[in-house]
Structures are given as C-alpha cells and as structure tokens.
Design an enzyme around this catalytic site. Structure first.
Site, PDB file in Angstrom:
ATOM      1  N   THR A  46     -13.547 113.290  30.524  1.00 13.68           N
ATOM      2  CA  THR A  46     -14.997 113.458  30.609  1.00 13.68           C
ATOM      3  C   THR A  46     -15.377 113.882  32.019  1.00 13.68           C
ATOM      4  OG1 THR A  46     -15.440 111.870  28.870  1.00 13.68           O
ATOM      5  CG2 THR A  46     -17.169 112.143  30.527  1.00 13.68           C
ATOM      6  N   GLN A 120     -11.642 116.862  21.356  1.00 16.82           N
ATOM      7  CA  GLN A 120     -11.644 115.424  21.077  1.00 16.82           C
ATOM      8  C   GLN A 120     -12.995 115.011  20.484  1.00 16.82           C
ATOM      9  OE1 GLN A 120     -11.586 112.293  24.133  1.00 16.82           O
ATOM     10  NE2 GLN A 120      -9.797 111.410  23.129  1.00 16.82           N
ATOM     11  N   HIS A 201     -10.964 110.533  18.482  1.00 19.00           N
ATOM     12  CA  HIS A 201     -10.952 109.546  19.574  1.00 19.00           C
ATOM     13  C   HIS A 201     -11.100 108.145  18.980  1.00 19.00           C
ATOM     14  CE1 HIS A 201     -11.330 107.721  23.360  1.00 19.00           C
ATOM     15  NE2 HIS A 201     -12.238 108.485  23.934  1.00 19.00           N
ATOM     16  N   ASN A 204     -10.179 103.453  23.684  1.00 22.38           N
ATOM     17  CA  ASN A 204     -11.047 103.148  24.833  1.00 22.38           C
ATOM     18  C   ASN A 204     -12.367 102.458  24.507  1.00 22.38           C
ATOM     19  OD1 ASN A 204      -9.021 104.278  26.264  1.00 22.38           O
ATOM     20  ND2 ASN A 204     -10.047 106.211  26.709  1.00 22.38           N
ATOM     21  N   TYR A 206     -14.569 102.791  22.088  1.00 19.94           N
ATOM     22  CA  TYR A 206     -15.673 103.506  21.455  1.00 19.94           C
ATOM     23  C   TYR A 206     -15.739 103.145  19.958  1.00 19.94           C
ATOM     24  CZ  TYR A 206     -15.795 105.634  25.988  1.00 19.94           C
ATOM     25  OH  TYR A 206     -15.876 105.787  27.350  1.00 19.94           O
ATOM     26  N   ARG A 253      -6.090 109.425  18.831  1.00 18.37           N
ATOM     27  CA  ARG A 253      -5.816 108.678  20.072  1.00 18.37           C
ATOM     28  C   ARG A 253      -6.207 107.212  19.897  1.00 18.37           C
ATOM     29  NH1 ARG A 253      -7.364 109.262  26.509  1.00 18.37           N
ATOM     30  NH2 ARG A 253      -5.198 109.654  27.038  1.00 18.37           N
ATOM     31  N   GLY A 348      -3.887 112.728  33.213  1.00 21.63           N
ATOM     32  CA  GLY A 348      -5.332 112.785  33.382  1.00 21.63           C
ATOM     33  C   GLY A 348      -5.704 113.176  34.798  1.00 21.63           C
ATOM     34  N   ARG A 349      -5.719 112.174  35.689  1.00 21.29           N
ATOM     35  CA  ARG A 349      -6.216 112.414  37.052  1.00 21.29           C
ATOM     36  C   ARG A 349      -5.452 113.518  37.776  1.00 21.29           C
ATOM     37  NH1 ARG A 349      -5.498 106.389  38.505  1.00 21.29           N
ATOM     38  NH2 ARG A 349      -3.964 106.745  36.865  1.00 21.29           N
TER      39      ARG A 349
HETATM   40  C1  LIG Z   1     -12.560 110.990  34.930  1.00 19.27           C
HETATM   41  C2  LIG Z   1     -11.890 110.519  33.685  1.00 19.27           C
HETATM   42  C3  LIG Z   1     -12.439 110.827  32.459  1.00 19.27           C
HETATM   43  C4  LIG Z   1     -11.812 110.423  31.259  1.00 19.27           C
HETATM   44  N1  LIG Z   1     -12.327 110.815  30.062  1.00 19.27           N
HETATM   45  C5  LIG Z   1     -11.678 110.532  28.914  1.00 19.27           C
HETATM   46  C6  LIG Z   1     -12.139 111.062  27.669  1.00 19.27           C
HETATM   47  O1  LIG Z   1     -13.115 111.819  27.612  1.00 19.27           O
HETATM   48  N2  LIG Z   1     -11.443 110.717  26.554  1.00 19.27           N
HETATM   49  C7  LIG Z   1     -10.352 109.890  26.586  1.00 19.27           C
HETATM   50  O2  LIG Z   1      -9.759 109.603  25.542  1.00 19.27           O
HETATM   51  N3  LIG Z   1      -9.870 109.418  27.766  1.00 19.27           N
HETATM   52  C8  LIG Z   1     -10.498 109.736  28.918  1.00 19.27           C
HETATM   53  N4  LIG Z   1      -9.979 109.310  30.117  1.00 19.27           N
HETATM   54  C9  LIG Z   1      -8.667 108.649  30.143  1.00 19.27           C
HETATM   55  C10 LIG Z   1      -7.567 109.704  30.378  1.00 19.27           C
HETATM   56  O3  LIG Z   1      -7.440 110.567  29.268  1.00 19.27           O
HETATM   57  C11 LIG Z   1      -6.189 109.073  30.670  1.00 19.27           C
HETATM   58  O4  LIG Z   1      -5.808 108.279  29.574  1.00 19.27           O
HETATM   59  C12 LIG Z   1      -6.227 108.229  31.936  1.00 19.27           C
HETATM   60  O5  LIG Z   1      -6.777 108.954  33.007  1.00 19.27           O
HETATM   61  C13 LIG Z   1      -4.835 107.747  32.321  1.00 19.27           C
HETATM   62  O6  LIG Z   1      -4.016 108.844  32.642  1.00 19.27           O
HETATM   63  P1  LIG Z   1      -3.646 109.194  34.187  1.00 19.27           P
HETATM   64  O7  LIG Z   1      -3.023 107.953  34.762  1.00 19.27           O
HETATM   65  O8  LIG Z   1      -2.677 110.346  34.084  1.00 19.27           O
HETATM   66  O9  LIG Z   1      -4.915 109.569  34.878  1.00 19.27           O
HETATM   67  C14 LIG Z   1     -10.616 109.671  31.316  1.00 19.27           C
HETATM   68  C15 LIG Z   1     -10.071 109.326  32.566  1.00 19.27           C
HETATM   69  C16 LIG Z   1     -10.686 109.750  33.735  1.00 19.27           C
HETATM   70  C17 LIG Z   1     -10.051 109.421  35.057  1.00 19.27           C
END
Ligand SMILES: Cc1cc2nc3c(=O)[nH]c(=O)nc-3n(C[C@H](O)[C@H](O)[C@H](O)COP(=O)(O)O)c2cc1C
Length: 406
Positions: A46, A120, A201, A204, A206, A253, A348-349
């Site tokens: 997001t 998603q 989705h 998390n 939701y 997911r 993600g990050r």
């Molecule tokens: C800024 C941000 C936005 C995220 N938005 C979503 C999202 O829209 N949908 C989702 O399933 N997970 C979301 N996540 C979780 C990530 O998909 C991922 O599972 C999480 O960052 C862990 O992975 P990483 O350690 O590689 O960052 C978000 C994480 C971050 C940091």
C-alpha cells in the site's frame, strides 16, 4: 495477458506444479499459466498515492510499477473492491469504471516492460473509519468488536491523520451474498483492466481474516464458531473469484499467527490447517503466506517453535506453489528456496527502495535503504525516485509523469 509461455519449468513434471529438483532463487518456475524467469516476487505494498477524487490509479502509479517490472510477479498494492472496503486514505479501488481505466495504464505499462502483475482484492472490514465510508456509516465486521489502534484518514485540511478506530457494525446474515458480489465485481473489473490474475487478500487482520479468526468473529450463525464456519466467507469469495478468473490465475494471501490489526485466534493451527486444506482442493496458482517467522529471520535468529510448527504444517497441507514473504534478504531467501521451505519469496520493503531488486540480489549488489516517512501518500519522493544500479552508475532516470495525485 502478457508473457505467458506454455512450457514446464526446469525440474517440473507436466501436471505437477511444485518443482522436484533442488531449485534456487533464480531458477525459473511455472506459476499457473505463466512461466516466471525467477522467484523474486514483489509483495503487495500500500502506498496511498491514487489520484483524487475517486481513488484512481494514475500515470505516476504506472511509472512506479513499471520500474519494478523485473519482478517474477508483481502483486499490486491492496485494492478495495467497494467503497465500504476502503480503510486508508488515498488507496486505489477496483469498483468504478475510472479505476478500471486507471489500472489499464498500469497493466499496459508493466506488460510493455515484460512484467506480470496480479491485483490484490481487498476489503478492510473493521479496519476503517466513518470518514472513509459511504455516507459516514460505521465500518462493517463479522462482530461488533472494536480494534485497538488508529485509522489513517484524510482530515478537513486534506492531510493524512491517524484517528482512533470505532466499533464496527456486525453484518446481518442476509448481507453476506452481497459481500461476495463485491469481490466478484472486483475480479471482473481486474479482468477488464488487463491484469494477469488476482490475489485474494485473506491476511493482515482485514475482513476475510476477521471472519477466519476467533478473536474477531463471535458469530453464532453459519459464518462463526468452528473453523469450517469461520472460513466460509473466505472460501465463498475464492470460489466466486475462481468462477471469473479460473483457479490457476489466482492466489490467496494468509497471515497465520500474525497479530497485525489486533487480530488473534484461539487455535491457529486448527484454523489455518482447515483453511489451507480447503484451498488446496481448489487448485489455485499459489498460496501466499506472510511468514510467521519473519521477525526471527530478519534478526538472523532461529524461528520460534510455534512459527516453525505452523510453517511445517502448512507446507505439508498445501500441495501447490508456496510464496513466503517477510524479513527475507538474499541469503535467507536463497536458503529457504534451496531447503524447499518455499517456492517463491516475496519482498516488500526492499522492493520499495530497489526498483531493480532481482538484479541486485542476483549480482550481490548493495541495496538502497527504504524511508518509512514516504511509505504512504505524497508524490514521486520516496516512490519513483529510488535509483536502479544503472542509474547509480550514471544512466539518466526516465521521467515519470507526476500529475497531481490529489
Ligand atoms: C508500506 C507497506 C505497505 C504494505 N501494504 C500491504 C498490502 O497492501 N497488502 C498486503 O498484503 N501486505 C502489505 N504489506 C506487507 C508486505 O506485503 C510484506 O508482507 C511485509 O512488508 C514483509 O515483507 P518485507 O520484510 O520483505 O518487507 C505492506 C508492508 C509495507 C511495509
């Protein structure tokens, strides 16, 4: 649909989706109808930069995703299937014609760059606020249980602001088919918008997770009580989406053991084993798990016993492709793939800050650090201005169109 090749991956027997030979992060893999060149997935992220009013994807969003088209698969940011499904300011939707056209800009640009992208599908349930809901109504949920924490809304000055959650309204049994239809419309719209597939989705904290987990689901009708009943909405949604896309063009997911968004379950092993066993019978392209061992992996520590037990149980229950996300770097991702604990790894990050992440991981190049201050909202800064390796060596970055995002 772009970049679909009808040949099995190396090490994959026809009719079997999980590869048998010892793979690496950079061995190709077949996922549903697509042949992927490697296993580095862009996790859904997001970023709250949809054009306003209307939560419409814009050319700036297309630029951001195109920069990341070298991912084996992009899973888009969570995208609300209805106005009721929105829980954060400025997130994109997939319920209006304008949004479909906006997403078309994104999918065409990603495909032109050789990439693949799933949408998603998202409904936040109670993780919202009246100011984001149609006509200032309370958010909906399985039960009237208020979450701890705060919602991210747009205030009267047009700025992002965190405000306490409210007590949601418990859904009436009669409303349930209409919720499923919201996802079905989202799935149809995603097809029109040119995506390669969709991810439901269910993670998390939701809506679908709120139904699945006992802490948020106090219902006594056929959508609450046993794991079978709590998983009913998830499975109805999956079946409705599969009727639109085909199961082999979709993933789901889940986030077992996560407490994000104030979620908890009394017996997560039973709940998630049941859900995954049912999903397994449906022949989806993949299951995407937010890794319950993420924080341990990130610290370089061994996973906690409960996380390990969950991972092992779900790996055994799920016979298809498994995507794992959370806390991985090049080394741990490679190790988990080699040991057969996952088939693909989602980042993600690291993808926020490194548009060319697969090349950087493959070449063991350094990584840009991400800036949490620019995760949500804003324009190009912290979004499309992270440089690729080639740009750091002197290539001139391509201009992104930064039309006003609101
Ligand atoms: C800024 C941000 C936005 C995220 N938005 C979503 C999202 O829209 N949908 C989702 O399933 N997970 C979301 N996540 C979780 C990530 O998909 C991922 O599972 C999480 O960052 C862990 O992975 P990483 O350690 O590689 O960052 C978000 C994480 C971050 C940091």
């Amino acid at each position: 649909m772009a970049a679909t090749v009808e040949t099995p991956a190396a090490g994959t027997r026809a009719g079997e989706s999980r590869p048998s030979a010892s793979p690496s992060l950079f061995s190709p893999i077949r996922l549903g109808r697509m042949q992927l060149p490697h296993r580095v997935v862009m996790a859904p992220l997001t970023r709250s930069r949809a054009r306003q009013p209307g939560n419409v994807p814009s050319p700036l969003n297309a630029c951001y995703y195109t920069q990341r088209a070298s991912a084996a698969l992009i899973v888009s940011e969570a995208t609300q299937v209805s106005m009721q499904g929105q829980g954060y300011a400025w997130t994109p939707g997939i319920h209006s014609q304008e949004q479909v056209q906006g997403w078309r800009l994104v999918t065409d640009a990603v495909h032109a760059a050789g990439g693949r992208i799933f949408l998603q599908l998202w409904h936040v349930g109670r993780i919202s606020h009246p100011s984001l809901q149609p006509d200032f109504m309370p958010p909906i949920a399985p039960s009237a249980v208020k979450p701890q924490g705060k919602a991210f809304i747009e205030n009267d000055l047009g700025e992002g602001e965190l405000v306490p959650f409210v007590t949601p309204r418990a859904l009436q049994l009669e409303e349930m088919p209409y919720l499923v239809r919201q996802y079905e419309r989202g799935a149809r719209n995603a097809l029109k918008a040119g995506f390669d597939g969709v991810e439901v989705h269910g993670a998390n904290g939701y809506l679908l997770d709120q139904f699945l987990c006992s802490g948020t689901n106090r219902r006594t009708d056929e959508y609450g009580g046993t794991p079978e009943r709590r998983a009913r909405l998830l499975l109805e949604v999956v079946d409705a989406v599969a009727a639109v896309w085909g199961a082999d063009a979709m993933g789901v997911r889940l986030s077992p053991l996560s407490q994000y968004n104030d979620i908890r379950d009394d017996d997560p092993l039973a709940t998630f084993t049941y859900a995954v066993r049912e999903l397994n019978a449906r022949g989806l392209a993949y299951l995407h798990l937010v890794n319950p061992a993420a924080s341990a992996i990130e610290r370089g520590a061994p996973p906690e016993p409960a996380a390990l037990q969950m991972l092992e149980r779900l790996r055994e229950t799920w016979k298809g492709l498994l995507v794992l996300a959370g806390g991985f770097d090049a080394r741990s991702a490679e190790q988990w793939i080699r040991e057969g604990r996952a088939d693909l790894i989602a980042f993600g990050r690291k993808f926020i800050a490194n548009p060319d992440l697969p090349a950087r991981l493959r070449d063991e190049a350094g990584l840009n650090g991400d800036d949490p201050a620019t995760y949500y909202g804003g324009g190009q800064k912290g979004y499309t201005d992270y440089l690729s390796l080639a740009q750091q060596r002197g290539d001139v970055p391509k201009e992104c169109v930064d039309e006003s995002w609101r």
